[in-house]
Design a protein around this motif. Sequence first.
Motif, PDB file in Angstrom:
ATOM      1  N   ALA A 564       0.828  -1.206   0.000  1.00 35.49           N
ATOM      2  CA  ALA A 564       0.000   0.000   0.000  1.00 35.49           C
ATOM      3  C   ALA A 564       0.864   1.258   0.000  1.00 35.49           C
ATOM      4  CB  ALA A 564      -0.927  -0.013   1.220  1.00 35.49           C
ATOM      5  N   TYR A 565       1.904   1.256   0.829  1.00 33.21           N
ATOM      6  CA  TYR A 565       2.790   2.422   0.875  1.00 33.21           C
ATOM      7  C   TYR A 565       3.472   2.647  -0.475  1.00 33.21           C
ATOM      8  CZ  TYR A 565       2.479   2.982   5.976  1.00 33.21           C
ATOM      9  OH  TYR A 565       2.055   3.222   7.259  1.00 33.21           O
ATOM     10  N   ASN A 566       3.834   1.584  -1.154  1.00 29.55           N
ATOM     11  CA  ASN A 566       4.475   1.736  -2.463  1.00 29.55           C
ATOM     12  C   ASN A 566       3.520   2.362  -3.479  1.00 29.55           C
ATOM     13  OD1 ASN A 566       7.199   0.859  -2.170  1.00 29.55           O
ATOM     14  ND2 ASN A 566       6.489  -1.252  -1.985  1.00 29.55           N
ATOM     15  N   GLU A 567       2.226   2.019  -3.383  1.00 25.30           N
ATOM     16  CA  GLU A 567       1.261   2.678  -4.270  1.00 25.30           C
ATOM     17  C   GLU A 567       1.173   4.166  -3.948  1.00 25.30           C
ATOM     18  OE1 GLU A 567      -3.409   2.692  -5.714  1.00 25.30           O
ATOM     19  OE2 GLU A 567      -2.598   0.919  -4.700  1.00 25.30           O
ATOM     20  N   VAL A 568       1.231   4.487  -2.655  1.00 24.26           N
ATOM     21  CA  VAL A 568       1.227   5.900  -2.255  1.00 24.26           C
ATOM     22  C   VAL A 568       2.406   6.632  -2.892  1.00 24.26           C
ATOM     23  CG1 VAL A 568       1.487   7.491  -0.311  1.00 24.26           C
ATOM     24  CG2 VAL A 568       0.026   5.469  -0.074  1.00 24.26           C
ATOM     25  N   ILE A 569       3.584   6.033  -2.813  1.00 22.58           N
ATOM     26  CA  ILE A 569       4.792   6.676  -3.351  1.00 22.58           C
ATOM     27  C   ILE A 569       4.674   6.862  -4.857  1.00 22.58           C
ATOM     28  CG2 ILE A 569       7.275   6.383  -3.701  1.00 22.58           C
ATOM     29  CD1 ILE A 569       7.293   4.842  -1.006  1.00 22.58           C
ATOM     30  N   LEU A 570       4.216   5.824  -5.556  1.00 20.29           N
ATOM     31  CA  LEU A 570       4.091   5.899  -7.014  1.00 20.29           C
ATOM     32  C   LEU A 570       3.083   6.967  -7.418  1.00 20.29           C
ATOM     33  CD1 LEU A 570       4.836   4.721  -9.780  1.00 20.29           C
ATOM     34  CD2 LEU A 570       2.974   3.074  -9.485  1.00 20.29           C
ATOM     35  N   ASN A 571       1.906   6.969  -6.774  1.00 18.88           N
ATOM     36  CA  ASN A 571       0.881   7.957  -7.111  1.00 18.88           C
ATOM     37  C   ASN A 571       1.338   9.372  -6.771  1.00 18.88           C
ATOM     38  OD1 ASN A 571      -0.721   5.832  -7.889  1.00 18.88           O
ATOM     39  ND2 ASN A 571      -2.040   5.887  -6.089  1.00 18.88           N
ATOM     40  N   SER A 572       2.017   9.506  -5.646  1.00 21.66           N
ATOM     41  CA  SER A 572       2.456  10.834  -5.211  1.00 21.66           C
ATOM     42  C   SER A 572       3.434  11.446  -6.201  1.00 21.66           C
ATOM     43  CB  SER A 572       3.093  10.753  -3.819  1.00 21.66           C
ATOM     44  OG  SER A 572       2.158  10.308  -2.859  1.00 21.66           O
ATOM     45  N   GLN A 573       4.258  10.621  -6.796  1.00 13.66           N
ATOM     46  CA  GLN A 573       5.187  11.123  -7.806  1.00 13.66           C
ATOM     47  C   GLN A 573       4.430  11.655  -9.018  1.00 13.66           C
ATOM     48  OE1 GLN A 573       7.579   7.629  -8.403  1.00 13.66           O
ATOM     49  NE2 GLN A 573       8.980   8.098  -6.719  1.00 13.66           N
ATOM     50  N   LYS A 574       3.302  11.015  -9.343  1.00  9.02           N
ATOM     51  CA  LYS A 574       2.523  11.441 -10.511  1.00  9.02           C
ATOM     52  C   LYS A 574       1.760  12.731 -10.250  1.00  9.02           C
ATOM     53  CE  LYS A 574       1.826   6.709 -12.220  1.00  9.02           C
ATOM     54  NZ  LYS A 574       0.836   5.638 -12.498  1.00  9.02           N
ATOM     55  N   ILE A 575       1.240  12.898  -9.027  1.00  8.13           N
ATOM     56  CA  ILE A 575       0.434  14.085  -8.741  1.00  8.13           C
ATOM     57  C   ILE A 575       1.253  15.194  -8.076  1.00  8.13           C
ATOM     58  CG2 ILE A 575      -1.687  12.751  -8.538  1.00  8.13           C
ATOM     59  CD1 ILE A 575      -1.475  12.874  -5.550  1.00  8.13           C
ATOM     60  N   GLY A 576       2.550  14.939  -7.884  1.00 14.52           N
ATOM     61  CA  GLY A 576       3.416  15.959  -7.308  1.00 14.52           C
ATOM     62  C   GLY A 576       3.165  16.221  -5.841  1.00 14.52           C
ATOM     63  N   HIS A 577       2.727  15.203  -5.106  1.00 16.44           N
ATOM     64  CA  HIS A 577       2.445  15.360  -3.679  1.00 16.44           C
ATOM     65  C   HIS A 577       3.627  14.810  -2.882  1.00 16.44           C
ATOM     66  CE1 HIS A 577       0.489  15.792   0.034  1.00 16.44           C
ATOM     67  NE2 HIS A 577      -0.744  15.825  -0.427  1.00 16.44           N
ATOM     68  N   ARG A 578       4.633  15.659  -2.689  1.00 12.80           N
ATOM     69  CA  ARG A 578       5.884  15.234  -2.077  1.00 12.80           C
ATOM     70  C   ARG A 578       5.685  14.726  -0.657  1.00 12.80           C
ATOM     71  NH1 ARG A 578      10.480  19.059  -0.527  1.00 12.80           N
ATOM     72  NH2 ARG A 578       8.965  20.625  -1.147  1.00 12.80           N
ATOM     73  N   LEU A 579       4.828  15.381   0.111  1.00 18.44           N
ATOM     74  CA  LEU A 579       4.637  15.003   1.508  1.00 18.44           C
ATOM     75  C   LEU A 579       4.146  13.573   1.647  1.00 18.44           C
ATOM     76  CD1 LEU A 579       4.524  15.672   4.510  1.00 18.44           C
ATOM     77  CD2 LEU A 579       2.243  16.639   4.133  1.00 18.44           C
ATOM     78  N   MET A 580       3.175  13.184   0.805  1.00 14.74           N
ATOM     79  CA  MET A 580       2.645  11.823   0.884  1.00 14.74           C
ATOM     80  C   MET A 580       3.742  10.801   0.628  1.00 14.74           C
ATOM     81  SD  MET A 580      -0.561  11.668   1.657  1.00 14.74           S
ATOM     82  CE  MET A 580      -1.125  10.117   0.975  1.00 14.74           C
ATOM     83  N   ALA A 581       4.588  11.069  -0.370  1.00 17.45           N
ATOM     84  CA  ALA A 581       5.680  10.149  -0.679  1.00 17.45           C
ATOM     85  C   ALA A 581       6.652  10.045   0.492  1.00 17.45           C
ATOM     86  CB  ALA A 581       6.410  10.618  -1.939  1.00 17.45           C
ATOM     87  N   VAL A 582       6.916  11.157   1.144  1.00 15.10           N
ATOM     88  CA  VAL A 582       7.825  11.153   2.292  1.00 15.10           C
ATOM     89  C   VAL A 582       7.277  10.295   3.420  1.00 15.10           C
ATOM     90  CG1 VAL A 582       8.793  12.593   4.119  1.00 15.10           C
ATOM     91  CG2 VAL A 582       8.869  13.388   1.752  1.00 15.10           C
ATOM     92  N   LEU A 583       6.009  10.497   3.770  1.00 10.35           N
ATOM     93  CA  LEU A 583       5.424   9.774   4.895  1.00 10.35           C
ATOM     94  C   LEU A 583       5.310   8.281   4.611  1.00 10.35           C
ATOM     95  CD1 LEU A 583       2.659  12.305   5.993  1.00 10.35           C
ATOM     96  CD2 LEU A 583       4.946  11.996   6.916  1.00 10.35           C
ATOM     97  N   ALA A 584       4.994   7.935   3.370  1.00  4.43           N
ATOM     98  CA  ALA A 584       4.933   6.514   3.022  1.00  4.43           C
ATOM     99  C   ALA A 584       6.322   5.878   3.093  1.00  4.43           C
ATOM    100  CB  ALA A 584       4.340   6.344   1.630  1.00  4.43           C
ATOM    101  N   THR A 585       7.331   6.604   2.669  1.00  5.22           N
ATOM    102  CA  THR A 585       8.702   6.090   2.745  1.00  5.22           C
ATOM    103  C   THR A 585       9.121   5.879   4.193  1.00  5.22           C
ATOM    104  OG1 THR A 585       9.240   7.272   0.693  1.00  5.22           O
ATOM    105  CG2 THR A 585      11.083   6.523   2.024  1.00  5.22           C
ATOM    106  N   ILE A 586       8.718   6.804   5.070  1.00  4.12           N
ATOM    107  CA  ILE A 586       8.999   6.629   6.494  1.00  4.12           C
ATOM    108  C   ILE A 586       8.305   5.381   7.020  1.00  4.12           C
ATOM    109  CG2 ILE A 586       8.590   7.610   8.787  1.00  4.12           C
ATOM    110  CD1 ILE A 586       8.958  10.377   7.544  1.00  4.12           C
ATOM    111  N   GLY A 587       7.063   5.160   6.594  1.00  5.50           N
ATOM    112  CA  GLY A 587       6.335   3.975   7.034  1.00  5.50           C
ATOM    113  C   GLY A 587       7.052   2.691   6.675  1.00  5.50           C
ATOM    114  N   ILE A 588       7.581   2.618   5.459  1.00  4.75           N
ATOM    115  CA  ILE A 588       8.329   1.423   5.053  1.00  4.75           C
ATOM    116  C   ILE A 588       9.600   1.297   5.882  1.00  4.75           C
ATOM    117  CG2 ILE A 588       9.563   0.316   3.151  1.00  4.75           C
ATOM    118  CD1 ILE A 588       7.580   1.603   1.234  1.00  4.75           C
TER     119      ILE A 588
END
Length: 709
Positions: A564-588
């Motif tokens: 699930a976190y990896n989907e967050v990171i992938l989607n965040s890169q597409k929509i330019g939502h840096r914060l979401m990608a950061v928090l998902a990376t921390i979760g992993i």
Amino acid sequence: MIATKFHIPTPRPKTVLRQRLTERLSKGLHRKLTLISAPAGYGKTTLVCEWLADCGQPAAWLSLEEGDNELTRFLTYMISSLQTVVGKIGEGVLAVLRSPHPLAVEAILPLLTNLINELAAMSSPLILVLDDYHLASSKEVDEALSFLIEHLPKQMHLTITTREDPGFSLSRLRVRDQLTELHAADMRFTLSEAEAFFNHVMDLNLSMDSITKFQLRTEGWVAGLHLAAISIHGEHDAGQLLQAFTGNYHFVLDYLVEEVLQRQSVTIQDFLIRTSMLDRLCGSLCDDLLLNPEVNGKKMLIELDLRNLFVIPLDKERKWYRYHHLFADLLRRRLHENLDWSSIKEMHKRASVWYEDHGFEVEAFRHAVESRDMDRSSRLLQGDGMPLHLRGAAGISLNWLKSLPSSELDARPALWVIYGSALLISGKPTEVEHKLQAAETALEGLDQDATVKELIGWIAATRATLASLILSDHDDEAKRKLYEAEAAMQATGLEDKTDELVGLIVPASDAQTSGTHGIDVVIDESRRALAYLRPDNLPVRTASAWMLGAACQRRGDYAEACAAYNEVILNSQKIGHRLMAVLATIGIGQIREEEDRPDLAAEHYREALRLAGDLPHPSIQEAQRGLERLNRRLERKQIEPLSEREFEVLELIAKGLSNREIGERLFLALDTVKGHNRRIFEKLQVQRRTEAIARARELNLLTDTSKPH
């Protein structure tokens, strides 16, 4: 962003210089706040513009309006205003605020702290003007601004104009001599100012006797004097006007507006009355509204400006204007008196079409609602992939939805779903489930086409967040994790109001039961959302994936959490939502740390910090804390292990016992204790007791009870 909101109105070439007031404003610059509070028509904005033009300090300007009382929208505009003077200031804060949904109030203070630190680093002073603050005042905005004022750095000065005093406390500022105040009594024209206005600005050459009477009758009220001057300009005898010039402000105002309008041509009267429905005016918008080929909107606005007929330029190019608020209110009343309802509705519809064609979706929706066009309003509210209530229009969206009968909502199930989401944003979670069930009832029997599936997914995402609210109340760890999930709720329009609202959702006696059940609901509904949502609905899919990852991580289902976190990171890169990608990376990273895979954990923590850059979100600090934990763990492996006796001695050293006291406690000779000290110092690579204690705490070698008595 409406750029005209940042434009400082240009003072007119001929105006009354109010030096007695501008000097007071300048003398108050050492204080934190200047408050100019007076009813409409007292020249508040004009005074501030005159002061700024001559005070010699850079200034940022923000014209506030209805709808700016939503906290994220207010702060976004405020920081953008500051950036017109200070470049990139607050850029990291804006990156968080520009999420598709406003942050919860609990997450705002850390952002304001970051902004305050940036303001404190400025090398030059700066004035920030919030014009018409009464239009944006709300509990949340008042609290945020109060926090900002309390911690305002010396380089910054805040100036507020308002029709009424703000909702935050002023008494503390008064006691501390941090407040300069001007009120109606200060703003009234004196006799000399009235004489300068009538005879030098308006070129009327009135006698001092007439001026004195006008000044007394209006009590120095600037708008009244202005209207009187325009009326006299139209060859009205000053003495005759004075005879009718009696009564209270409202009577005087009505009389003078009537006088001013009657002095204008029929074409100008019609233009003024019809265009008064617009908050802002430009030539092409007026043309499309009026559909009168004999009237050129741009030329008419320029003429009104030149004739000083209560229009205010909103940009240097003089493309956008607005009417003086007081004048606009009275013109709108005339609009409803003079035109039939069908004509007014049709003009609102034309305005809505113009705004939509030019990218102003919120304004388009407002006029669609006024036009009573149900289909158009519904379409605009749903937006193009992102409903308007997630784009700074939650208040007007909810007001409209509340006004609709159930039959209209049943015919458009998407509105039920948006209704539930808007209620959650507005801090009313107990009403959400009813709206979601109504949506499901309205969807029963319909073919599950792409539209219906999308709504099913949205309902599931809303329910997942509602369950998250329950989780976060009774479990501190869940509260911490779901606070990090803030970013996910930003993307769906689902705001965490844990501390205020959970007591309304679940009784305290049910807390333990609801905890386990709540995780199951979050997981089940998040899975359901991901199964039904369109692949290209990235904001809501990202939010659902985040909630699924956070819940699975808490339950220990690490494989599904990472997916699930990896989907967050992938989607965040597409929509330019840096914060979401950061928090998902921390979760992993946290999961890898829990799995005893320190190298992978450290890799994810470092990547999270790299992605974060200057983002000020407080949860990002968890990556740094994770690296520190891993470093301490590595250091513990590298030092020579302490013996059981050495641990005992170290614990007593940390408690502040002397060597002799340690010997007595452990029945050891003094030399033996000193020998243990020496070996402990060698293993910890320190030279004295204080260093040994600090090192042991860094490596988590001491128990919680190892504190000095």
